[in-house]
Scaffold this active site. Structure first.
Site, PDB file in Angstrom:
ATOM      1  CB  SER A   6      -0.890   0.011   1.243  1.00  0.00           C
ATOM      2  OG  SER A   6      -1.374   1.327   1.440  1.00  0.00           O
ATOM      3  CG  HIS A  31      -3.805  -1.583  -1.640  1.00  0.00           C
ATOM      4  ND1 HIS A  31      -4.906  -2.350  -1.978  1.00  0.00           N
ATOM      5  CD2 HIS A  31      -4.205  -0.822  -0.585  1.00  0.00           C
ATOM      6  CE1 HIS A  31      -5.914  -2.071  -1.172  1.00  0.00           C
ATOM      7  NE2 HIS A  31      -5.518  -1.132  -0.318  1.00  0.00           N
ATOM      8  CG  ASP A  33      -5.093   2.345   0.900  1.00  0.00           C
ATOM      9  OD1 ASP A  33      -6.048   1.551   0.765  1.00  0.00           O
ATOM     10  OD2 ASP A  33      -3.986   2.008   1.356  1.00  0.00           O
ATOM     11  CG  MET A  35      -8.438   7.035   2.495  1.00  0.00           C
ATOM     12  SD  MET A  35      -7.720   6.969   4.145  1.00  0.00           S
ATOM     13  CE  MET A  35      -6.736   5.465   4.021  1.00  0.00           C
ATOM     14  CG  HIS A  64      -9.228   0.054  -0.416  1.00  0.00           C
ATOM     15  ND1 HIS A  64      -8.605  -0.162   0.801  1.00  0.00           N
ATOM     16  CD2 HIS A  64     -10.560   0.052  -0.152  1.00  0.00           C
ATOM     17  CE1 HIS A  64      -9.515  -0.264   1.746  1.00  0.00           C
ATOM     18  NE2 HIS A  64     -10.712  -0.129   1.201  1.00  0.00           N
ATOM     19  CG  MET A  66     -11.363   3.203   2.252  1.00  0.00           C
ATOM     20  SD  MET A  66      -9.734   3.156   3.031  1.00  0.00           S
ATOM     21  CE  MET A  66      -8.683   3.185   1.592  1.00  0.00           C
ATOM     22  CG  MET A 135     -11.624  -2.993   5.070  1.00  0.00           C
ATOM     23  SD  MET A 135     -10.094  -2.548   4.220  1.00  0.00           S
ATOM     24  CE  MET A 135      -9.237  -1.612   5.498  1.00  0.00           C
ATOM     25  CG  ASP A 173      -6.133  -2.989   3.157  1.00  0.00           C
ATOM     26  OD1 ASP A 173      -5.078  -2.728   3.752  1.00  0.00           O
ATOM     27  OD2 ASP A 173      -6.746  -2.153   2.457  1.00  0.00           O
TER      28      ASP A 173
HETATM   29  C1  DX5 Z   1      -6.360   1.433   5.607  1.00  0.00           C
HETATM   30  C2  DX5 Z   1      -5.886   1.141   4.213  1.00  0.00           C
HETATM   31  C3  DX5 Z   1      -4.769   0.174   4.152  1.00  0.00           C
HETATM   32  C4  DX5 Z   1      -3.536   0.645   4.843  1.00  0.00           C
HETATM   33  C5  DX5 Z   1      -2.805  -0.546   5.336  1.00  0.00           C
HETATM   34  O1  DX5 Z   1      -7.500   2.205   5.560  1.00  0.00           O
HETATM   35  O2  DX5 Z   1      -6.938   0.603   3.429  1.00  0.00           O
HETATM   36  O3  DX5 Z   1      -4.488  -0.226   2.829  1.00  0.00           O
HETATM   37  O4  DX5 Z   1      -2.687   1.413   4.053  1.00  0.00           O
HETATM   38  O5  DX5 Z   1      -1.746  -0.127   6.115  1.00  0.00           O
HETATM   39  P1  DX5 Z   1      -1.041  -1.095   7.151  1.00  0.00           P
HETATM   40  O6  DX5 Z   1      -0.501  -2.268   6.367  1.00  0.00           O
HETATM   41  O7  DX5 Z   1       0.010  -0.238   7.722  1.00  0.00           O
HETATM   42  O8  DX5 Z   1      -2.085  -1.526   8.134  1.00  0.00           O
HETATM   43 ZN    ZN Z   2      -6.446  -0.351   1.441  1.00  0.00          ZN
END
Ligand code: DX5
Ligand code: ZN
Length: 218
Positions: A6, A31, A33, A35, A64, A66, A135, A173
């Protein structure tokens, strides 16, 4: 098994360098993320970043989202070069329609469940998806602790997949380390997202190796 670093925990001032490094070290997906500050309390990467990194790696970009009402942003992520777009069942009133939107963009479609959401909520769409993301932390931030109660959901999904002859990948994840990856692998997960474990290490390549090794020894 696939490791999906990620980039939320990468060095944003050196994203190209970090992405090339994990690609060389044997990562399978990148990956991303995304948000929105509404679905989760953080603002991160958007389609402009996906577009910027697209030419710098051959690996699939595993996005991903969010994001509340992800329908609004699916076309932009697809256009930017996403290979997989995963959306939260909690983020839309119309999960089936939103997944169809992703498929109409000729992008692989994933559905995501939070730690407090049961597998039952996504059973009606399991035949339509390429990936299910379980998750193992509450989404929003990297570096949180693994929530073990989510592991049973991986088992349930693996069981349904076998019984129905579905082909979705099971991705996990949040809080993945050399200590937590084994139980996820054993439960039936195929893709392992790791952010802080990889990019927080002084040797990213070694961290990926260690994850693979730990998953093998279950
Ligand atoms: C959290 C993200 C993850 C995050 C994982 O909301 O979706 O992808 O980056 O990070 P670690 O591996 O540090 O938990
Ligand atoms: Zn993620």
């Amino acid at each position: 098994m696939k490791i999906a670093p990620s980039i939320l925990s990468a060095d944003f001032a050196n994203l190209e360098r970090d992405i090339k490094m994990v690609e060389k070290a044997g990562a399978s997906y990148i990956h991303v993320d995304a948000m929105d500050g509404q679905f989760v309390d953080n603002l991160t990467l958007g389609p402009n970043i996906v577009q910027a990194i697209r030419p710098h790696t051959k690996l699939p970009l595993d996005c991903h989202l969010m994001i509340s009402n992800p329908e609004k942003f699916i076309p932009a992520f697809a256009k930017a070069g996403a290979d997989i777009i995963s959306i939260h069942v909690e983020a839309t009133h119309h999960i089936h329609g939103a997944l169809q939107m992703i498929k109409n963009e000729k992008v692989s479609a994933g559905v995501v469940i939070n730690p407090g959401t049961s597998v039952e909520t996504i059973v009606p769409v399991l035949g339509d998806v390429d990936l299910v993301l379980v998750m193992t932390v509450n989404p929003g931030f990297g570096g949180q602790s693994f929530i073990e109660s989510a592991v049973d959901k991986i088992k349930t999904l693996a069981h349904i997949r076998k019984e129905k002859g579905y082909h979705f990948e099971i991705e996990v994840d949040g809080g993945i380390t050399d200590e937590t990856i084994g139980m996820c692998k054993e439960a039936g997960a195929d893709v392992f997202v790791a952010g802080s474990y990889i990019f927080g290490s002084s040797d990213e390549g070694k961290a990926i190796e260690k994850l693979k090794e730990a998953a093998k020894n279950v």
